[in-house]
Structures are given as C-alpha cells and as structure tokens.
Design an enzyme around this catalytic site. Structure first.
Site, mmCIF file in Angstrom:
data_model
loop_
_atom_site.group_PDB
_atom_site.id
_atom_site.type_symbol
_atom_site.label_atom_id
_atom_site.label_comp_id
_atom_site.label_asym_id
_atom_site.label_seq_id
_atom_site.Cartn_x
_atom_site.Cartn_y
_atom_site.Cartn_z
ATOM 1 N N HIS A 25 37.367 47.177 35.864
ATOM 2 C CA HIS A 25 37.090 47.868 37.137
ATOM 3 C C HIS A 25 35.970 47.170 37.921
ATOM 4 C CE1 HIS A 25 39.875 50.844 35.783
ATOM 5 N NE2 HIS A 25 39.081 51.272 34.818
ATOM 6 N N ASP B 243 46.343 49.950 33.159
ATOM 7 C CA ASP B 243 45.376 50.999 32.843
ATOM 8 C C ASP B 243 46.039 52.328 32.452
ATOM 9 O OD1 ASP B 243 43.057 52.388 32.516
ATOM 10 O OD2 ASP B 243 42.319 52.184 34.557
HETATM 11 ZN ZN LIG Z 1 40.764 52.102 31.250
#
Ligand SMILES: [Zn+2]
Length: 455
Positions: A268, A319
């Site tokens: 991220h 993810d």
């Molecule tokens: Zn994650």
C-alpha cells in the site's frame, strides 16, 4: 523438448514477430524470431511473460461482494474489517484450501502466474494452535500445487491490536503469535512448501500496528535472505494514530529503523510525503499496490506519478480478491492518477510512451522482485511462465507491438487471455483453468459450510 510458435511475443529484449520458443524441464532453452514453426510446435497468437500477484489474502475471495451494503454509521476500512474477521474466524483448513484454490484458478485465468500469500489465519477457530503450526499454510501450498500457480508463502507475524503492543482482541485470536512461535511457524512453513520446487517462504510482519519494533527486528532476522512484506500507511487514520503514538509517520519510521532494501515489499504505502517517496525509491524496495482493493476500501490514492519520477519500483496485488483481474489492476492504477491530476498518460515516459507497456513491464519486474522469483521475462534460462492472447479478439485487430499491450491493459473485458503456462505446463486453455469445474464445485460446498451469507 517442447516447442511453441507465436505470431508475436514480448521477449525480455522487446517485441519480436514469428517467434519460435523451446523449453526443457520447464525452462526456456531457445528463442528465435522470424522463424518458421516446426512439426509438433503449438501455435498461438501473442505471448507475454506472466506477471506476479504480489499481495493476496486468498481466503477473502470467499467474502467478495459481501461488504457492499451501507451500515448505520459511516462505512470504512474498519467496518469492512469486522466482516473480514467474522469470515476469517469461520473457516477451517478444508475451507481455506477450497477457497484458495478458486482464488488461484481466477488469478491464473487473469494472467497472474505467481502469488504472494500474506497469510495470517494460523490457529484453529478457538485460537488453539494446530499440532502442525503450518497446517493452514500447508493448505495454501496444496491449493497452489493443485492449480499450478507459483507460491511465495508469507506467514504473518501478528502480536498486537494497535501501536505500542496493545493486547490482541478476541477476534484476532487465530492470528496471534509470540516471536518464538513465529520462528517455529516460519520453519514449519518452509517444510510445507518443500514439495514444490519453485515455492518459497518469506516473512511478513503484519504492520506497525500489529508488531512491536522488537517483533519487526526478529521477523526480519528469521526471514534471512528471503522477501519481507509489510502493510504500511494504508489508511490516514493509521498514519494519524502513529503520529500521536511516537511523533513519526509509519514509512518515515520504517526507513529510519529497519534495514529496508530490495528484499522488502511495502504494501500500500498509500499515504506518503515527498521525503518518504524519495526514501522508499532510494531503498530499492518494491511498493505493493492493490488499486482495486484500495478503491474498494476507500484507502486513498498512492502518488504513483511522483514515485515513478523518483525511480521507484512497484508491483500489483489483488489483496482482498474482491475482483481478480490483472489488466484492471494496472488500468485502475493509471486511472487513479488521471482522476487526481486531471491529465492523461501519467505512468509512462518518453522512453516508453506506451502506458500499457510501461505498466506491464514495471509490474512484472516489481512483482518478481517482491516475491523473490529471481527474474522476469521471456529469455533463455528463465522458467517457461507465459500468457497468450487470442490474436482473433476484435480489440486486438490492427494492433501490433506495444499497441497490443495498450489494448490489453485499457480495453480488455476479460476474454483476451487464451492460455497460461507455468514451467511449460498449460493450466489455462481457451481462457478457462483446466481444473475450474472441480475447484468451483468444491468451493461452493465449502462456502455453504462457512455459513456466512451475503444478504
Ligand atoms: Zn493486505
């Protein structure tokens, strides 16, 4: 010896036409451009190197689409996490294997040839460790072996519910380890993947929320030379809380206090200052971007344009697996930048003006680096991991070279990917995984057993 002949192929050195490729024992031994097909060669349209999906929580595939209902209070990452915890606490080893197999089938069908499984559901439903600490990881390895995807298993160290070592919450009982337990888990995980010659194990200190500085240092040590993955600066709330906790921003603290280098993947890294962007780029670490999930969770927009200008490396991950789609990860990344900056064609450069090519190359190299795969691209000596596109797809008509990748990344509606091979073995034919029917049937049964319904 296996042989293939492609109308066009994206080789490590660039595009070539009429390409003959041969492999032995899963590795490419010969590539010749402007060649004639030989007897026994399989003929296909456009060959591309497969790329790695550097960040996945496979079990979350089972709750895809279940968190799209408005609640009484403002919905956020944190309300999504409540459902995710309920789901995580309801699945056993069988269910994990069944759900992961479907996720991996869909990844291969989407053109991903390897996955980094950031794996944190370690213990039994009541929080008791399994007799084999890697019981759950072994199920991921089994699903990977069954479906053919390359696996980098990243067992997660999870120690606390918040910064400063706050005591774990009851719903985190299946994730929690102390450092000795974690060392045993990583060792057992290495055993669990030992049967797959190209599977590997890295370490994943979950986040600065969930590990102490001592835990982080220990995890890095336990990992040796392997990959190190960490969630970082995904949410503004997390950055603000860390500032209150220690007066530093998460990425700033990490760069100053951990040996961040090319083994690392910062997952991220959404909320970063320009000094942090420069620091991460200089470190050689890969930033793991998950644009579909980051949009789904309302995380924010990573300043990718600035990061690439600083020489940063990135790869993409699916993810939460709310939607598994490689070209859409790439196009969502570019589109996020366009929406913020109100300009177009932001992640390419004058050296590589094609956006599709720039995104595909960068994500391929970054993903392979982050998963410790030792290289990316179709070249002699590399594993024969590749994807073919259907040359007859209408969107590819009249396209050549990088124009094929621009069409694939920006105008694919699924259906352009024809075949996917790993180590010379074909796992996807005509866009469908060879084990899809069996895997789907088992997934449907497993999900009924989980008992959490999306209604
Ligand atoms: Zn994650």
């Amino acid at each position: 010896m296996q042989g293939w002949w492609f109308e066009a192929a994206l080789l490590a050195e660039g595009w070539a036409e009429r390409v003959r490729m041969t492999a032995e024992q899963g590795r490419i031994v010969g590539i010749t451009a402007d060649a004639e097909p030989e007897a026994g060669d399989e003929r296909h349209g456009v060959a591309l190197p497969g790329i790695a999906n550097l960040h996945s929580h496979a079990f979350q595939r089972g709750m895809a689409g279940m968190a799209e209902r408005r609640g009484p209070a403002a919905d956020s990452f944190w309300t999504w996490r409540d459902l995710m915890y309920r789901f995580a606490n309801a699945i056993g080893p069988e269910e994990l294997e069944a759900i992961a197999a479907l996720a991996f089938v869909e990844m291969l069908e989407a053109g991903f040839v390897a996955v980094g499984e950031f794996h944190y559901v370690h213990h039994d439903r009541d929080g008791t460790p399994f007799a084999d600490p890697a019981e759950m990881g072994a199920r991921l390895a089994a699903a990977a072996a069954e479906t053919g995807i390359g696996l980098t298993l990243l067992p997660v160290l999870y120690m606390a519910s918040g910064f400063g070592g706050a005591a774990p919450r009851p719903e985190q009982r299946r994730f929690v380890q102390d450092i000795d337990g974690y060392a045993r888990l990583v060792e057992a995980s290495r055993g669990a993947v030992a049967g797959s010659p190209d599977a590997r194990v890295g370490v994943a200190p979950h986040s600065l929320r969930a590990v102490t500085p001592e835990g982080l240092a220990a995890a890095v040590e336990i990992g040796g030379e392997g990959p190190v993955h960490i969630h970082i600066a995904e949410q503004t709330g997390e950055v603000e809380e860390y500032l209150r906790h220690c007066g530093r921003r998460p990425v700033e603290w990490l760069l100053d206090n951990a040996p961040v280098d090319a083994r690392w993947c910062l997952v991220h890294a959404t909320h970063v200052t320009s000094a942090e962007i420069e620091g991460v780029a200089r470190s050689g670490a890969v930033v793991g971007l998950c644009p579909i999930t980051e949009a789904n969770l309302g995380d924010g927009v990573f300043p990718a344009t600035d990061f690439l200008a600083a020489g940063g490396r990135f790869g993409v991950g699916s993810d939460s697996n709310v939607l598994i789609d490689m070209p859409q990860e790439l196009r969502s990344l570019e589109y996020s930048q366009r929406l913020v900056r109100r300009e177009r064609n932001l992640l390419s450069s004058m050296a590589c003006p094609s956006n599709g090519r720039a995104l595909f190359d960068a994500a391929g190299k970054g993903g392979a680096q982050a998963l410790g795969m030792g290289g990316h691209g179709l070249t002699p000596g590399a594993r024969a991991d590749f994807v073919t596109l259907d040359r007859g797809h209408p969107t590819l008509a009249g396209r050549a070279g990088d124009g094929l990748l621009d069409a694939f990344v920006f105008a694919d509606k699924r259906g352009m990917i024809d075949g996917v091979w790993r180590g010379g073995r074909q796992w996807v034919r005509g866009g469908r995984h060879v084990a899809r029917d069996r895997v789907v049937a088992r997934y449907v049964r497993a999900l009924a057993g989980v008992g959490i319904t999306g209604q």
